[in-house]
Design a protein around this motif. Structure first.
Motif, mmCIF file in Angstrom:
data_model
loop_
_atom_site.group_PDB
_atom_site.id
_atom_site.type_symbol
_atom_site.label_atom_id
_atom_site.label_comp_id
_atom_site.label_asym_id
_atom_site.label_seq_id
_atom_site.Cartn_x
_atom_site.Cartn_y
_atom_site.Cartn_z
ATOM 1 N N VAL A 65 0.853 -1.190 0.000
ATOM 2 C CA VAL A 65 0.000 0.000 0.000
ATOM 3 C C VAL A 65 0.887 1.237 0.000
ATOM 4 C CG1 VAL A 65 -1.626 1.350 1.380
ATOM 5 C CG2 VAL A 65 -1.926 -1.137 1.148
ATOM 6 N N THR A 66 0.557 2.200 -0.839
ATOM 7 C CA THR A 66 1.287 3.471 -0.873
ATOM 8 C C THR A 66 0.347 4.606 -0.494
ATOM 9 O OG1 THR A 66 2.532 5.017 -2.264
ATOM 10 C CG2 THR A 66 0.869 3.692 -3.363
ATOM 11 N N ALA A 67 0.837 5.496 0.349
ATOM 12 C CA ALA A 67 -0.004 6.599 0.820
ATOM 13 C C ALA A 67 0.861 7.778 1.220
ATOM 14 C CB ALA A 67 -0.856 6.156 2.000
ATOM 15 N N THR A 68 0.238 8.943 1.217
ATOM 16 C CA THR A 68 0.853 10.183 1.698
ATOM 17 C C THR A 68 -0.020 10.717 2.814
ATOM 18 O OG1 THR A 68 1.796 10.681 -0.471
ATOM 19 C CG2 THR A 68 1.560 12.521 1.067
ATOM 20 N N MET A 69 0.608 11.068 3.926
ATOM 21 C CA MET A 69 -0.126 11.483 5.106
ATOM 22 C C MET A 69 0.572 12.675 5.769
ATOM 23 S SD MET A 69 -2.784 9.421 5.578
ATOM 24 C CE MET A 69 -3.273 8.378 4.178
ATOM 25 N N PRO A 70 -0.130 13.395 6.628
ATOM 26 C CA PRO A 70 0.507 14.487 7.360
ATOM 27 C C PRO A 70 1.575 13.964 8.322
ATOM 28 C CG PRO A 70 -1.889 14.693 7.394
ATOM 29 C CD PRO A 70 -1.581 13.336 6.871
ATOM 30 N N THR A 71 2.564 14.793 8.584
ATOM 31 C CA THR A 71 3.588 14.447 9.560
ATOM 32 C C THR A 71 2.943 14.123 10.904
ATOM 33 O OG1 THR A 71 5.185 15.885 8.463
ATOM 34 C CG2 THR A 71 5.648 15.291 10.744
ATOM 35 N N GLY A 72 3.428 13.061 11.532
ATOM 36 C CA GLY A 72 2.865 12.640 12.812
ATOM 37 C C GLY A 72 1.889 11.497 12.694
ATOM 38 N N THR A 73 1.543 11.084 11.486
ATOM 39 C CA THR A 73 0.656 9.940 11.288
ATOM 40 C C THR A 73 1.339 8.663 11.786
ATOM 41 O OG1 THR A 73 -0.411 10.956 9.374
ATOM 42 C CG2 THR A 73 -0.574 8.568 9.555
ATOM 43 N N THR A 74 0.580 7.812 12.443
ATOM 44 C CA THR A 74 1.144 6.573 12.972
ATOM 45 C C THR A 74 0.463 5.361 12.369
ATOM 46 O OG1 THR A 74 -0.368 6.590 14.870
ATOM 47 C CG2 THR A 74 1.792 7.636 15.165
ATOM 48 N N TYR A 75 1.211 4.253 12.378
ATOM 49 C CA TYR A 75 0.697 2.965 11.910
ATOM 50 C C TYR A 75 1.242 1.894 12.852
ATOM 51 C CZ TYR A 75 0.425 -1.344 9.183
ATOM 52 O OH TYR A 75 0.191 -2.635 8.785
ATOM 53 N N GLY A 76 0.333 1.170 13.505
ATOM 54 C CA GLY A 76 0.770 0.143 14.440
ATOM 55 C C GLY A 76 1.550 0.685 15.611
ATOM 56 N N GLY A 77 1.271 1.911 15.999
ATOM 57 C CA GLY A 77 1.952 2.505 17.130
ATOM 58 C C GLY A 77 3.263 3.182 16.796
ATOM 59 N N SER A 78 3.707 3.098 15.540
ATOM 60 C CA SER A 78 4.963 3.732 15.117
ATOM 61 C C SER A 78 4.680 4.748 14.019
ATOM 62 C CB SER A 78 5.952 2.678 14.611
ATOM 63 O OG SER A 78 6.232 1.727 15.617
ATOM 64 N N GLY A 79 5.661 5.604 13.770
ATOM 65 C CA GLY A 79 5.503 6.597 12.721
ATOM 66 C C GLY A 79 5.349 5.954 11.356
ATOM 67 N N PHE A 80 4.459 6.501 10.553
ATOM 68 C CA PHE A 80 4.234 5.982 9.204
ATOM 69 C C PHE A 80 5.133 6.687 8.208
ATOM 70 C CE2 PHE A 80 2.202 6.785 5.072
ATOM 71 C CZ PHE A 80 2.101 5.483 4.597
ATOM 72 N N GLY A 81 5.713 5.925 7.272
ATOM 73 C CA GLY A 81 6.410 6.487 6.120
ATOM 74 C C GLY A 81 7.675 7.247 6.464
ATOM 75 N N ASP A 82 8.183 7.928 5.427
ATOM 76 C CA ASP A 82 9.383 8.749 5.540
ATOM 77 C C ASP A 82 9.035 10.188 5.187
ATOM 78 O OD1 ASP A 82 11.173 6.524 6.067
ATOM 79 O OD2 ASP A 82 10.879 5.972 3.967
ATOM 80 N N ALA A 83 9.748 11.121 5.807
ATOM 81 C CA ALA A 83 9.487 12.539 5.562
ATOM 82 C C ALA A 83 9.887 12.916 4.146
ATOM 83 C CB ALA A 83 10.253 13.385 6.567
ATOM 84 N N TYR A 84 9.006 13.638 3.467
ATOM 85 C CA TYR A 84 9.320 14.170 2.141
ATOM 86 C C TYR A 84 8.333 15.277 1.818
ATOM 87 C CZ TYR A 84 11.109 14.360 -2.610
ATOM 88 O OH TYR A 84 11.719 14.785 -3.770
ATOM 89 N N ALA A 85 8.862 16.423 1.410
ATOM 90 C CA ALA A 85 8.046 17.561 0.968
ATOM 91 C C ALA A 85 7.050 18.006 2.033
ATOM 92 C CB ALA A 85 7.330 17.231 -0.342
ATOM 93 N N GLY A 86 7.459 17.950 3.298
ATOM 94 C CA GLY A 86 6.608 18.439 4.369
ATOM 95 C C GLY A 86 5.566 17.464 4.850
ATOM 96 N N GLU A 87 5.583 16.233 4.315
ATOM 97 C CA GLU A 87 4.630 15.206 4.730
ATOM 98 C C GLU A 87 5.384 13.902 4.939
ATOM 99 O OE1 GLU A 87 0.541 16.463 2.573
ATOM 100 O OE2 GLU A 87 2.176 15.877 1.247
ATOM 101 N N VAL A 88 4.672 12.822 5.155
ATOM 102 C CA VAL A 88 5.284 11.502 5.217
ATOM 103 C C VAL A 88 4.609 10.624 4.177
ATOM 104 C CG1 VAL A 88 6.048 11.620 7.608
ATOM 105 C CG2 VAL A 88 3.732 10.827 7.109
ATOM 106 N N SER A 89 5.381 9.750 3.570
ATOM 107 C CA SER A 89 4.843 8.871 2.541
ATOM 108 C C SER A 89 5.687 7.615 2.479
ATOM 109 C CB SER A 89 4.826 9.570 1.172
ATOM 110 O OG SER A 89 6.126 10.029 0.826
ATOM 111 N N GLY A 90 5.138 6.587 1.875
ATOM 112 C CA GLY A 90 5.900 5.357 1.750
ATOM 113 C C GLY A 90 5.015 4.180 1.393
ATOM 114 N N TRP A 91 5.639 2.998 1.438
ATOM 115 C CA TRP A 91 4.972 1.738 1.136
ATOM 116 C C TRP A 91 4.812 0.934 2.420
ATOM 117 C CZ3 TRP A 91 3.151 0.711 -3.704
ATOM 118 C CH2 TRP A 91 3.675 1.459 -4.764
#
Length: 711
Positions: free
Chosen positions: A631-657
């Motif tokens: 799954v790929t998604a872009t979320m605001p900084t501070g978004t969590t998944y499973g109790g940990s931070g989601f994705g990597d920081a890029y362009a002021g947000e977090v995104s990843g697989w």
């Protein structure tokens, strides 16, 4: 080509009245709505709406397109836009993209339904390209603004834009001016209308005035938000590529499926070899099969230790890493002819950790069919029974394994699954070799090759070759057989001018050839003045298009006059002047590029098959995809998944697989994430179908479809 924009004015207050609901009234029977993570794109064939759809496509962001020109299209009404799921109100789209602020016919119930939907669920609307007028929050340009070409204009992100959806830009938004004969960028520049709640995000000077006019801005009215864009564009133009991310982040609030980054990787082929040199008299390269046998002097081009020092210093300055595709036999031959001395290899091996390394076969042979060079162009040699003579699997395997062993002995940090064959040979090559060498796939399997470089100009898509997946590479128009600018220009002139001008005539024979010249370039200035800017623009266009595919040049381009660097500096310096520090160029190695492309293909296939479900309820985002599809998604900084931070920081947000097991994934948004409509009436009220007045653009005002540059 021109078309007239049609538009209609309507206040949401009237719409809410037609629903029987006072504006701002909440019913006792309310619920937090479910907002599906999908965009509604309403198109009428205009290039600007198509450009936004292309941006969503590239990022992997799902959308539904309604083509207003298509017979039998769905009607946009209350049922099309919203319903209930298990008693919860559902908005089927998180954002709406329209060709302009109202593309429907006069008195349209569809526009009324959209307006009521946007107000009810706090859904933003993008006006992809609209005329500046009070109904869009702007003064009519005839009252002190401007309408016309903005080719070459330096627009600017405003303070509000920097604090908002365009925070990834440094500030400048240059508009292209690639052709003096074509109006490439047409715009309306205007200031906010009296009393309008309008915030410009990108503006430019109004010609002849001391004021600035909006090109992109937010208009808030009647409980609705519109992103008003008043310049026309297509998906390839740099000004759109710079602003596309911000448009998507504005419309989705930074919460959406898919992700976009700016990638650049450069493969340098033939390292340790010497590349043959273009002969400016013969108009061919001695040693190549298209050059008369025995004619000319080969005089190969080969890097020196000083070139290695320059490369490492350049990498440090640009914070960038080259991928060196190497051929070990080049060093072996050099030592055999020089009493065991190869100062270049000694230097490269000493600095080996400053580069990434890719197996390019040992001697760089052609690994497809046996070539019959007695004819021009060459053809595949055949056996007595007429079957194709193929280079053997043993030869292919030996080339892979011997080069790998040489590299390992030299201590090169290799990824054994990566391979680039010489000239991408072994893969099908039209017109002479329409199929892969059947011995290639077994040789790849025998040597554990999982990623195989291919030529994007021949095969732009990934495919499987036995156990390996191809990684298409963009060829740079900096030639392998040129170490000096004059050589590059001479060959460029030969290829891209007419026979009457002393050229090859390829442009006469193939009208679709890009880079054709009306007259030969000056060999002393043509490289700097023409070739470098053109190649820079093409390559930077790839970088800005969320395209991870690597580019390739040759070691000869880092030698002698080092003609590759002006293009590379043009790309990276140009990029750094446009983007903020939070949006760096992503420089991946070959296997990671292959993985990114492979994941995207699986994700897009799942989207196309309707196998992905995603929605937001309050601060919770739920996504479900088939097992094995990341799954790929872009979320605001501070978004969590499973109790940990989601994705990597890029362009002021977090995104990843994120890997998917086929069960729902739950993301929790940061508390600072802007909320959607807190509650929605669940009484099942229908959307408005009120008739609406219609307002036309002033007589004589029209738009121009922009020029599409060669890609």
């Amino acid at each position: 080509m021109k078309r007239t924009i049609r538009s209609t004015a309507l206040t949401v207050g009237a719409l809410i009245s037609s629903l029987g609901l006072p504006a701002g009234t909440a019913h006792a029977d309310t619920a937090t709505p479910r907002i599906d993570l999908r965009v509604l794109v309403v198109s009428d064939g205009d290039p600007s709406t198509d450009a936004i759809a292309a941006e969503l496509d590239a990022a992997g962001t799902p959308y539904t397109e309604v083509d207003l020109q298509q017979a039998g299209r769905p009607v946009i009404d209350a049922g099309f836009l919203a319903d209930t799921v298990n008693g919860t109100p559902r908005a089927k789209f998180q954002a709406v993209v329209l060709p302009n602020d109202n593309p429907f016919a006069a008195d349209s119930p569809e526009m009324a339904a959209l307006a009521a939907y946007e107000q009810t669920y706090t859904i933003p609307q993008v006006d992809a390209y609209t005329y500046a007028r009070p109904e869009a929050g702007l003064q009519n340009p005839a009252g002190g603004g401007y309408s016309g070409s903005v080719d070459g204009v330096q627009a600017q992100v405003t303070a509000a834009g920097k604090a908002g959806p365009f925070d990834y830009l440094d500030g400048s938004v240059p508009f292209e001016d690639n052709s003096p004969d074509v109006v490439e960028s047409y715009a309306y520049l205007s200031t906010p209308a009296a009393g309008a709640d309008f915030t410009p995000y990108v503006d430019a000077p109004i010609p002849g005035q001391s004021t600035r006019g909006s090109l992109v801005g937010e208009y808030r009215h009647d409980g609705r938000r519109e992103l008003v864009v008043t310049f026309v564009y297509n998906q390839y133009q740099q000004q759109f590529r710079l602003l596309a991310r911000g448009i998507v982040e504005w419309m989705t609030g930074g919460v959406h499926l898919g992700a976009s980054r700016n990638y650049f990787a450069v493969h340098v082929d033939d390292v340790f070899l010497g590349d043959d040199r273009w002969d400016t008299t013969l108009n061919c390269t001695p040693g190549d099969i298209d050059c008369p046998q025995g004619a000319g002097v080969e005089n190969p081009i080969r890097m020196t230790p000083a070139d290695v020092d320059y490369a490492t210093a350049w990498e440090s300055r640009q914070n960038f890493t080259f991928d060196f595709a190497f051929n070990g036999a080049g060093s072996v031959d050099q030592r055999e002819g020089n009493n065991g001395v190869d100062v270049l290899a000694d230097k490269l091996i000493a600095d080996r950790d400053k580069f990434r390394w890719i197996n390019h076969t040992y001697t760089h042979p052609f690994l497809g069919c046996a070539q019959d060079t007695t004819v021009v162009p060459w053809k595949c040699a055949t056996n007595a029974d007429g079957s194709t003579q193929w280079v053997s699997g043993t030869t292919i395997s030996d080339e892979i394994a011997t080069n790998r062993a040489w590299g390992q002995a030299a201590g090169l940090p290799l990824e054994n699954g990566e391979l680039i064959t010489g000239e991408h040979s072994g893969l099908r090559l039209l017109p002479q070799q329409p199929e892969d060498n059947p011995n290639l796939a077994p040789a790849l399997a025998a040597n554990g090759v999982t990623w195989l470089g291919s030529d994007n100009s021949r095969e732009p898509g990934q495919r499987q070759v036995g156990p390996a997946t191809t990684v298409p590479r963009y060829p740079m128009n900096v030639f392998y057989n040129a170490g000096k600018a004059a050589e590059q220009v001479d060959e460029y002139n030969w290829i891209y001018t007419s026979r009457a001008q002393g050229g090859s005539g390829v442009c006469e024979d193939h009208a679709d050839t890009s880079s054709c010249l009306s007259a030969p370039l000056d060999t002393s200035t043509g490289y700097t003045d023409y070739i470098v800017p053109l190649e820079t623009r093409i390559d930077l266009g790839h970088v800005l298009s969320n395209d991870p595919k690597p580019h390739f040049m040759h070691q000869s381009n880092l030698a002698e006059e080092r003609i590759g660097y002006p293009v590379l500096d043009g790309v990276l310096n140009g990029y750094n002047a446009l983007f903020a520090d939070n949006t760096p160029v992503v420089n991946l190695r070959m296997q990671d590029i292959g993985t990114e492309l492979q994941r995207r293909a699986a994700w897009k296939a799942a989207l196309a098959a309707g196998q992905v479900t995603a929605y937001r309820v309050g601060d919770t985002v739920t996504v479900q995809a088939p097992a094995g599809v990341a799954v790929t998604a872009t979320m605001p900084t501070g978004t969590t998944y499973g109790g940990s931070g989601f994705g990597d920081a890029y362009a002021g947000e977090v995104s990843g697989w994120t890997a998917s097991a086929g069960t729902p994934l739950t993301l929790t948004l940061a508390s600072s994430t802007p909320s959607l409509s807190a509650t929605v009436d669940v009484g099942g009220k229908a959307a408005a179908t009120r008739t609406t007045p219609r307002t036309r653009v002033p007589a004589g005002v029209s738009e121009q479809v922009p020029y599409t540059p060669d890609d």
